[in-house]
Design an enzyme around this catalytic site. Structure first.
Site, mmCIF file in Angstrom:
data_model
loop_
_atom_site.group_PDB
_atom_site.id
_atom_site.type_symbol
_atom_site.label_atom_id
_atom_site.label_comp_id
_atom_site.label_asym_id
_atom_site.label_seq_id
_atom_site.Cartn_x
_atom_site.Cartn_y
_atom_site.Cartn_z
ATOM 1 N N ARG A 120 -39.231 96.858 103.228
ATOM 2 C CA ARG A 120 -37.906 97.499 103.020
ATOM 3 C C ARG A 120 -36.776 96.786 103.770
ATOM 4 O O ARG A 120 -35.743 97.372 104.072
ATOM 5 C CB ARG A 120 -37.939 98.975 103.408
ATOM 6 C CG ARG A 120 -38.899 99.779 102.580
ATOM 7 C CD ARG A 120 -38.641 101.260 102.667
ATOM 8 N NE ARG A 120 -39.542 101.966 101.783
ATOM 9 C CZ ARG A 120 -40.775 102.306 102.122
ATOM 10 N NH1 ARG A 120 -41.240 102.042 103.322
ATOM 11 N NH2 ARG A 120 -41.533 102.938 101.253
ATOM 12 N N GLU A 184 -17.155 74.247 94.471
ATOM 13 C CA GLU A 184 -16.915 75.586 95.040
ATOM 14 C C GLU A 184 -15.844 75.521 96.120
ATOM 15 O O GLU A 184 -15.072 76.461 96.294
ATOM 16 C CB GLU A 184 -18.219 76.172 95.617
ATOM 17 C CG GLU A 184 -19.301 76.476 94.579
ATOM 18 C CD GLU A 184 -19.071 77.776 93.791
ATOM 19 O OE1 GLU A 184 -18.033 78.426 93.962
ATOM 20 O OE2 GLU A 184 -19.957 78.109 92.971
ATOM 21 N N LYS A 220 -14.207 82.249 101.977
ATOM 22 C CA LYS A 220 -15.268 83.038 101.332
ATOM 23 C C LYS A 220 -15.586 84.270 102.167
ATOM 24 O O LYS A 220 -15.742 85.381 101.641
ATOM 25 C CB LYS A 220 -16.505 82.152 101.137
ATOM 26 C CG LYS A 220 -17.750 82.934 100.741
ATOM 27 C CD LYS A 220 -18.196 82.738 99.336
ATOM 28 C CE LYS A 220 -19.139 83.835 98.904
ATOM 29 N NZ LYS A 220 -20.320 83.391 98.220
ATOM 30 N N GLU A 230 -18.532 93.372 95.317
ATOM 31 C CA GLU A 230 -17.880 92.858 94.105
ATOM 32 C C GLU A 230 -17.366 93.945 93.169
ATOM 33 O O GLU A 230 -17.685 93.973 91.991
ATOM 34 C CB GLU A 230 -18.838 91.920 93.352
ATOM 35 C CG GLU A 230 -18.103 90.967 92.426
ATOM 36 C CD GLU A 230 -18.993 89.888 91.844
ATOM 37 O OE1 GLU A 230 -19.546 89.095 92.619
ATOM 38 O OE2 GLU A 230 -19.136 89.863 90.605
ATOM 39 N N ARG A 234 -13.694 90.424 95.257
ATOM 40 C CA ARG A 234 -14.744 89.392 95.222
ATOM 41 C C ARG A 234 -14.860 88.746 93.842
ATOM 42 O O ARG A 234 -15.348 87.627 93.711
ATOM 43 C CB ARG A 234 -16.087 89.985 95.691
ATOM 44 C CG ARG A 234 -17.154 88.916 95.916
ATOM 45 C CD ARG A 234 -18.366 89.412 96.675
ATOM 46 N NE ARG A 234 -19.322 88.344 96.857
ATOM 47 C CZ ARG A 234 -20.350 88.375 97.690
ATOM 48 N NH1 ARG A 234 -20.575 89.444 98.432
ATOM 49 N NH2 ARG A 234 -21.174 87.352 97.782
ATOM 50 N N HIS A 241 -16.137 80.538 86.511
ATOM 51 C CA HIS A 241 -17.542 80.857 86.266
ATOM 52 C C HIS A 241 -17.797 81.462 84.883
ATOM 53 O O HIS A 241 -18.908 81.348 84.369
ATOM 54 C CB HIS A 241 -18.078 81.805 87.346
ATOM 55 C CG HIS A 241 -18.357 81.109 88.656
ATOM 56 N ND1 HIS A 241 -17.384 80.416 89.345
ATOM 57 C CD2 HIS A 241 -19.493 80.987 89.389
ATOM 58 C CE1 HIS A 241 -17.906 79.908 90.452
ATOM 59 N NE2 HIS A 241 -19.188 80.236 90.501
ATOM 60 N N HIS A 245 -20.671 79.462 83.512
ATOM 61 C CA HIS A 245 -22.001 80.026 83.237
ATOM 62 C C HIS A 245 -22.387 79.819 81.772
ATOM 63 O O HIS A 245 -23.552 79.567 81.458
ATOM 64 C CB HIS A 245 -22.030 81.528 83.568
ATOM 65 C CG HIS A 245 -22.176 81.797 85.046
ATOM 66 N ND1 HIS A 245 -21.799 82.979 85.626
ATOM 67 C CD2 HIS A 245 -22.657 81.029 86.054
ATOM 68 C CE1 HIS A 245 -22.033 82.928 86.935
ATOM 69 N NE2 HIS A 245 -22.554 81.748 87.216
HETATM 70 N N1 GLY Z 1 -20.774 83.048 94.471
HETATM 71 C C1 GLY Z 1 -19.874 84.122 94.329
HETATM 72 C C2 GLY Z 1 -20.073 85.238 95.290
HETATM 73 O O1 GLY Z 1 -20.751 85.072 96.279
HETATM 74 O O2 GLY Z 1 -19.585 86.311 95.061
#
Ligand code: GLY
Length: 349
Positions: A120, A184, A220, A230, A234, A241, A245
Site C-alpha cells: 500500500r 520538455e 515544473k 491535474e 497542470r 502533447h 501523443h
Molecule cells: N508530464 C506532464 C506532467 O507531469 O503532468
C-alpha cells in the site's frame, strides 16, 4: 549543487549537479535514515551506473539490492510490475524500506508505481539518467504502466522523497536522445518562462546545463505544487502533447520519440494559433529557431486526418470537448476548451 524544493505532500528536493550520482548514498541518507534500498533499473542503465549507485549506497551504510529488467517501453507493464513485487517480497522488503528508480521514464514510472502500490505504498527516490526523465517525468509524482488500451492508463500519483539529477549522465546519450530531452525544457520555457526560453535560445546549452535544468524543474515543480492531480493548471504541461501523443500512436510508439513528437505538436499549434490571432506574431518563428538549434523537428508527414482521429482520445474527452494548450506569447500559456468540430477546424487550418 543546485536544489529546488517541491512543496507537495510534505515537500521534497530535486538536487542537480554534475557528478552527483556517485554521492547518491549520502544524499539519500540525509532524507531516509533507515531502511534498505531496492535499486530498480534497466539493462542499459545498469551497465553504466548500477554498480556505482550500489556502492555509493553501501558506503553510506544503506543495504542495497538490485533488480534489472530489459530496457524499452515494452517493459512498462504488469508483468514487470509483478516481477518487481516478487523481488521485493523475496528480499524481505517492508514498509520502512524504499526503492531507488535509476534510469529513464520507463524505469521511473514503473518503479514509482511499484513503490506506490507495494504494501500500500513505500518511499522511493528518483535517479533520472535521461533527458526526458530529468527534465520532466521524475518530477511531479506521476507513476504508472501501460496496458493494451494505451500508455499510462494504470497508475497513481506518488511523490518521490528525493530526486537526484546528475547532468553528466546526459553526456552518455546519443545526440538524438539529448535533443529529445530538450523538447520538455523548451516546453516549460514556452508555457511559463521567457527567461528560460531566452537562455536556451542565446546560450551554449551544454555549458549551462545545471542552471538550465534548475530553472526547468523549478517551473515544473511550481505547476505541480499548484495542481498535483491535474485538475487545471497542470494541464498546461500538455502543450504540444495533444498532437504529439497522436504522432507517437500513429507510428506505433516506435517511429518518433516523445520529445520529437511534442516538438512537432508545439510548432504546429503555435503556427495555427498565430494565424488565428491567438498568439503574438513572430512567436512561432522564434520557437522553430530554438527547435532547430536543438536538433528537433518542426513538421511531420503523417496525414492530419489520421492525427485528428488519434488525438481525440477517449469518449469522456468528446463529451466536454477538447482542452487545448495555446501559448499566447513566449512564457504565457492558456487552456482553451474547444468542441470536437472546432478542434477539427483548428487542426486542419
Ligand atoms: N508530464 C506532464 C506532467 O507531469 O503532468
Amino acid at each position: 549543487m543546485e536544489k529546488v524544493t517541491v512543496n507537495v505532500r510534505g515537500g521534497y528536493d530535486i538536487l542537480i549537479d554534475s557528478g552527483i550520482i556517485d554521492r547518491c548514498g549520502e544524499l539519500i541518507k540525509a532524507v531516509k535514515q533507515n531502511g534498505k534500498c531496492a535499486v530498480i533499473t534497466d539493462d542499459n542503465v545498469d551497465k553504466y551506473y548500477g554498480e556505482r549507485v550500489i556502492s555509493s549506497l553501501e558506503n553510506a551504510g544503506i543495504k542495497a539490492e538490485k533488480y534489472v529488467f530489459p530496457h524499452g517501453e515494452a517493459s512498462k507493464n504488469h508483468s514487470t510490475l509483478l516481477k518487481i513485487y516478487d523481488f521485493l517480497a523475496e528480499h524481505g522488503f517492508t514498509r520502512s524500506d524504499f526503492i531507488a528508480a535509476l534510469g529513464g521514464g520507463v524505469v521511473g514510472d514503473t518503479a514509482g508505481f511499484a513503490a506506490a502500490t507495494y504494501m500500500r505504498g513505500i518511499d522511493f527516490v528518483q535517479i533520472p539518467t535521461t533527458g526526458i526523465s530529468q527534465s520532466d517525468s521524475s518530477v511531479g509524482g506521476k507513476t504508472g504502466v501501460d496496458i493494451k488500451a494505451g500508455k499510462n492508463l494504470v497508475g497513481a500519483f506518488h511523490q518521490p522523497r528525493l530526486v537526484i539529477c546528475d547532468t553528466d549522465t546526459l553526456s552518455t546519450l546519443t545526440p538524438e536522445f539529448f535533443s529529445d530531452g530538450m523538447a520538455e525544457v523548451i516546453k516549460h520555457g514556452m508555457i511559463k518562462s521567457k527567461e528560460l526560453f531566452e537562455l536556451l535560445s542565446t546560450s551554449d546549452i551544454k555549458a549551462n546545463l545545471v542552471d538550465i535544468m534548475k530553472r526547468n524543474v523549478s517551473i515544473k515543480g511550481k505547476v505541480v505544487e499548484s495542481d498535483e492531480r491535474e485538475k487545471g493548471e497542470r494541464m498546461l504541461l500538455n502543450f504540444g502533447h495533444t498532437l504529439g501523443h497522436a504522432l507517437e500512436k500513429y507510428y506505433d510508439f516506435t517511429g518518433l520519440t516523445h520529445g520529437f513528437a511534442i516538438a512537432v505538436g508545439m510548432s504546429t499549434f503555435t503556427h495555427i494559433a498565430e494565424r488565428r490571432g491567438m498568439c503574438k506574431t513572430g512567436v512561432a518563428d522564434k520557437l522553430d529557431a530554438l527547435f532547430t538549434k536543438c536538433g528537433l523537428p518542426l513538421t511531420d508527414p503523417a496525414p492530419m486526418n489520421e492525427l485528428f482521429k488519434l488525438s481525440l482520445g477517449d469518449k469522456k474527452h468528446l463529451a466536454s470537448g477538447m482542452n487545448i494548450v495555446i501559448c499566447t506569447d513566449i512564457g504565457k500559456s492558456e487552456i482553451v476548451n474547444m468542441s470536437v468540430d472546432e478542434y477539427e477546424k483548428f487542426l486542419k487550418d
